[in-house]
Design an enzyme around this catalytic site. Structure first.
Site, mmCIF file in Angstrom:
data_model
loop_
_atom_site.group_PDB
_atom_site.id
_atom_site.type_symbol
_atom_site.label_atom_id
_atom_site.label_comp_id
_atom_site.label_asym_id
_atom_site.label_seq_id
_atom_site.Cartn_x
_atom_site.Cartn_y
_atom_site.Cartn_z
ATOM 1 N N SER A 192 1.103 -7.331 5.620
ATOM 2 C CA SER A 192 2.314 -6.941 4.896
ATOM 3 C C SER A 192 2.047 -5.699 4.038
ATOM 4 O O SER A 192 2.035 -5.751 2.817
ATOM 5 C CB SER A 192 2.781 -8.116 4.034
ATOM 6 O OG SER A 192 3.975 -7.767 3.389
ATOM 7 N N GLY A 241 3.587 -3.117 3.066
ATOM 8 C CA GLY A 241 4.504 -2.659 2.028
ATOM 9 C C GLY A 241 4.191 -3.233 0.650
ATOM 10 O O GLY A 241 4.456 -2.603 -0.369
ATOM 11 N N ASP A 242 3.595 -4.419 0.622
ATOM 12 C CA ASP A 242 3.316 -5.079 -0.663
ATOM 13 C C ASP A 242 2.224 -4.387 -1.471
ATOM 14 O O ASP A 242 2.493 -3.927 -2.582
ATOM 15 C CB ASP A 242 2.948 -6.545 -0.428
ATOM 16 C CG ASP A 242 4.166 -7.413 -0.172
ATOM 17 O OD1 ASP A 242 5.100 -7.362 -0.982
ATOM 18 O OD2 ASP A 242 4.172 -8.156 0.821
ATOM 19 N N PRO A 243 0.994 -4.331 -0.951
ATOM 20 C CA PRO A 243 -0.034 -3.693 -1.783
ATOM 21 C C PRO A 243 0.287 -2.226 -2.034
ATOM 22 O O PRO A 243 -0.043 -1.690 -3.096
ATOM 23 C CB PRO A 243 -1.322 -3.842 -0.951
ATOM 24 C CG PRO A 243 -0.866 -4.049 0.452
ATOM 25 C CD PRO A 243 0.433 -4.790 0.340
#
Lengths: 401, 404
Positions: free
Chosen positions: B171, B173-175
């Site tokens: 994922s 986009g999160d970090p």
């Protein structure tokens, strides 16, 4: 209005992405960045493109133009011993020296923290290196691709079950460099903050491999907690969380929480199959995804991407379009936020650039100047260092500048 | 001087899932006192998903939470209760940074929007990082980390040659949103230190992800086109890929950056005659005949382990590395020798290996000072030491179910 980092003086010795992205982020926040390039062709990013019309030109590389906004650029051949005196004068008044020179070449280029700190005890020096400055792989050569693999990220990506004939797949572009760059910028600002609070300068050693491992999500925790590895060949535990094809493009179907799924079923007019026990919860839908995907794909195929995206969002289901660049640059939302910025460059002309991902209430970021042409600020910067036109001419004749 | 850089800086962390917590993790790495506001009534999703040791679930047993919340404290508050909001405000009055990654407008609805908090603490730095930012016509749209991979344009650019768009495998986009937000916070903190001025930062995870793709954005800007999906290939290097090696689903990555490295690769593969083969005599020729080139490389890599291939290539100065999986990472001799992994005793999962800090600082060492907190572990300490409540007041709040 001054930027958040105005007043900070940064020297960058960057090739390609990581160090250049770190100092670009700071320059866009107001820091004064001087980028040092080799007089023999400059930063390799100048050769990468994309180029207008596909014609290579050292002043028109899209990657270079983006990465070096708001910086002044000078040339200095750090491999020549006589350049060291000039380099040290530059570093003497700097707050931060940031580089991504490979550890093997640091000594010959004068990137020796103890030596530089003896002249400027307040100096923060950040060394972005593939594998850090100690350990058995320190001297390994690396590329963006090999680092994405060394950080365990490539192995996670691929086509799912039944695609073991295809290799682990990298994400597009220079992701190792960008991810390392923004993390190294955070660490560098941390060291600058410590100095502002009465500390001295220091050396920040940064490992790209470790940085990438750190974003691998389930990464090592699967090994540490469950004694297993995640691979691109496995089923995803939760579904729907996948790319499906609409009539004019692709959409990402996303039901993370159960209420997303219920809203989506409702959007599909409650088909009978949705009540099957094998689709009962997100974990079961993960196990039954092969069957479920076909059913949903059949329903999705008659929509346009925008239509389905807006219908889902109206019900607060987090679907997203598989954006093309054209979609992004024409996005009403992104343009209302002023994300894209028009910037004129003497050689490359007027182009649209991504701006900054944040809006700060008191210290706006700004694209004040385009990326420098090779050696564009030599006279300006070297004069500021107290050199005469004659000194500069001598260095130019020797090929140092 | 041996305190970490953000020693004495306090962060009130309303974050959720991965993006925000990843950002505040970096602040904890830098030495800040990060206090996560949590509630048993609405648990962070990262406490609810596997892996768990022995596959036995438990809110304090999730590897996901325990990885990305190291070094933080946990305060449980039911933010639906007005008294909890008062506590949160008092906490903010004694803090420096407030971070949240709720959807746009949630903090305002809870009564802890920036306009309220700046009146409580005039120099507070507050950052919100919803998927779409907090302004613009789609500001109320909902998002998570995985959709950002598609929405940023990364999916359309990522994929095997001739194949469909692909995700990133995690994922991303999160970090990415979290770390870009942390960068903006650090800049704001330096600004505050110099001027005394706090501020509000509105970060869009979507925009943070587009920052990763300038080659594609600029291609469109210049030419109205975008790059084709090209698998692991590179327009300026060949061979450049991830090649099968000996073993079950084992792979090695390598990049040949110039002609000298190509000559050396031919030597390493024991086929020096290839270097004079017209099909591969220049980058343009190798790009033209890349499929044949990749077959030749695969024939060599398949005959050795990924480690052997890496060693041979590195001895010749060619970038190469095995494609590591989780087990390889945890056993990796290099990061092991660098003490990258952190093993701290946790009351419910024991001593386990967690990923650590990717930088070292020579004067103000950064270290992970404690394992991720159990749910509400620090409630009493925070309410007593920072908010200034008495034991009786805390007991009364607990009685009224405000502290769960």
């Amino acid at each position: 209005m001054p930027g958040a980092l105005s007043g900070f003086r940064i020297i960058e010795c960057g090739e390609m992405v990581s160090a250049a992205y770190a100092s670009k982020l700071m320059a866009d926040m107001g820091a004064e960045v001087i980028k040092i390039e080799s007089p023999h062709g400059g930063d390799a990013a100048r050769q990468r493109g994309p180029f207008p019309g596909g014609e290579p030109h050292a002043e028109k590389s899209g990657l270079y133009l983006f990465l070096n906004t708001n910086k002044r650029g000078i040339t200095l051949d750090l491999e020549q011993p006589q350049s060291q005196e000039v380099f040290q004068r530059l570093v003497k008044d700097a707050d931060l020296l940031i580089h991504n020179v490979h550890p093997k070449h640091m000594p010959t280029l004068g990137l020796d923290y103890d030596h530089l700190a003896a002249m400027n005890p307040g100096l923060v020096m950040t060394s972005i290196t593939p594998f850090g400055l100690r350990g058995p792989h320190t001297e390994y050569e690396a590329s963006d691709l090999t680092l994405w693999n060394a950080g365990g990220l490539c192995f996670l990506n691929g086509g799912g079950p039944g695609t073991d004939h295809l290799p682990p797949l990298k994400a597009f572009g220079q992701q190792s460099g960008f991810t390392a760059g923004v993390h190294a910028a955070v660490a560098s600002l941390g060291a600058l903050f410590a100095r502002l609070r009465g500390g001295m300068g220091q050396h920040v050693e940064f490992s790209v491999q470790e940085c990438l491992m750190g974003i691998s999500e389930f990464g090592t925790m699967m090994a540490a907690y469950a004694g297993m590895a995640v691979t691109r060949l496995g089923h995803k535990p939760i579904q729907p969380l996948d790319l499906l094809e609409c009539k004019d493009g692709w959409i990402f179907i996303c039901c993370v929480e159960e209420h997303h799924w219920h809203s989506f079923v409702d959007l599909m007019d409650n088909p009978e199959w949705a009540a099957e026990p094998i689709f009962e919860d997100r974990l079961k839908r993960g196990e039954s995804w092969d069957a479920l995907k076909l059913l949903i794909q059949d329903w999705v195929k008659d929509f346009t991407v925008q239509d389905l995206y807006l219908k889902a969002q109206a019900r607060r289901i987090p679907f997203a379009p598989v954006s093309t660049m054209g979609y992004l640059l024409n996005s009403e939302h992104l343009n209302a936020r002023g994300f894209f910025v028009q910037l004129d460059h003497p050689e490359a002309g007027s182009l649209t650039y991504p701006g900054a991902p944040h809006i700060c209430s008191e210290t706006p970021w700004e694209l004040r100047r385009p990326a420098p042409c090779l050696g564009q600020h030599n006279t300006e910067v070297y004069t500021e260092l107290g050199m005469t036109a004659q000194d500069l001419a001598t260095l130019q004749r020797a090929g140092t500048v | 001087m041996s305190q970490p850089p953000l020693d004495g800086i306090r962060v009130v962390d309303f974050c959720w899932a991965w993006a925000g917590p990843y950002g505040t993790l970096q602040m904890a790495h830098l030495g800040a006192d990060v206090i996560r506001i949590e509630s048993a009534k609405r648990l962070c999703p990262s406490r609810l998903i596997p892996p768990w040791p022995d596959n036995e679930s438990g809110v304090n047993r999730a590897g996901y939470f325990n990885q990305y919340n190291q070094g933080k404290r946990s305060l449980t508050l039911d933010l639906k209760a007005p008294e909890a909001i008062d506590i949160a405000k008092t906490l903010v009055s004694k803090s420096d940074i407030v971070m949240n990654n709720f959807a746009s407008g949630v903090m305002e609805k809870l009564g802890v929007g920036y306009d309220v908090l700046r009146r409580i603490k005039s120099d507070i730095i507050m950052v919100s990082l919803p998927g779409y930012g907090t302004s613009g016509p789609e500001k109320d749209f909902v998002s998570y980390g995985p959709p950002q991979v598609a929405q940023s344009g990364l999916s359309a650019l990522t994929g095997y040659v001739g194949g469909p768009p692909m995700m990133a495998g995690f994922s991303y986009g999160d970090p990415n949103g979290g770390i870009h937000a942390t960068f903006a916070v650090m800049a704001a903190l330096l600004h505050r230190e110099k001027t005394g001025q706090g501020q509000y930062i509105d970060l869009s995870q979507w925009e943070a992800a587009i920052m990763l793709l300038p080659e594609a954005v600029m291609d469109y800007s210049m030419n109205g086109t975008q790059p084709e999906r090209m698998g692991n290939r590179d327009p300026h290097m060949a061979p450049h890929g991830v090649f099968r090696s000996k073993g079950d689903d084992r792979w090695v990555s390598l990049s040949v950056r110039d002609e000298a490295e190509w000559q050396r690769l031919c030597e390493v593969m024991g086929q020096p005659e290839l270097s004079s083969d017209a099909r591969f005599a220049s980058l343009a020729a190798r790009k033209e005949n890349e499929a044949a080139l990749e077959e030749i490389v695969t024939a060599w890599t398949q005959a050795c382990t990924a480690d052997e291939a890496t060693q041979a290539l590195q001895n010749a100065g060619i970038p190469a590395y095995p494609s590591l999986d989780a087990i390889d990472m945890i056993d990796n001799p290099h990061v092991g020798a660098r003490d990258y992994f952190v093993e701290l005793e946790h009351p419910e999962v024991g001593t386990r290996r967690h990923m650590g800090i990717p930088w070292t600082m020579s004067r103000t060492p950064c270290e992970i000072r404690r394992p991720a907190p159990c749910l509400g572990q620090d409630t009493d300490a925070v309410l007593t030491d920072i908010v200034g409540l008495s034991q009786d007041e805390i007991a009364a709040l607990r009685e009224r179910d405000v502290l769960t």
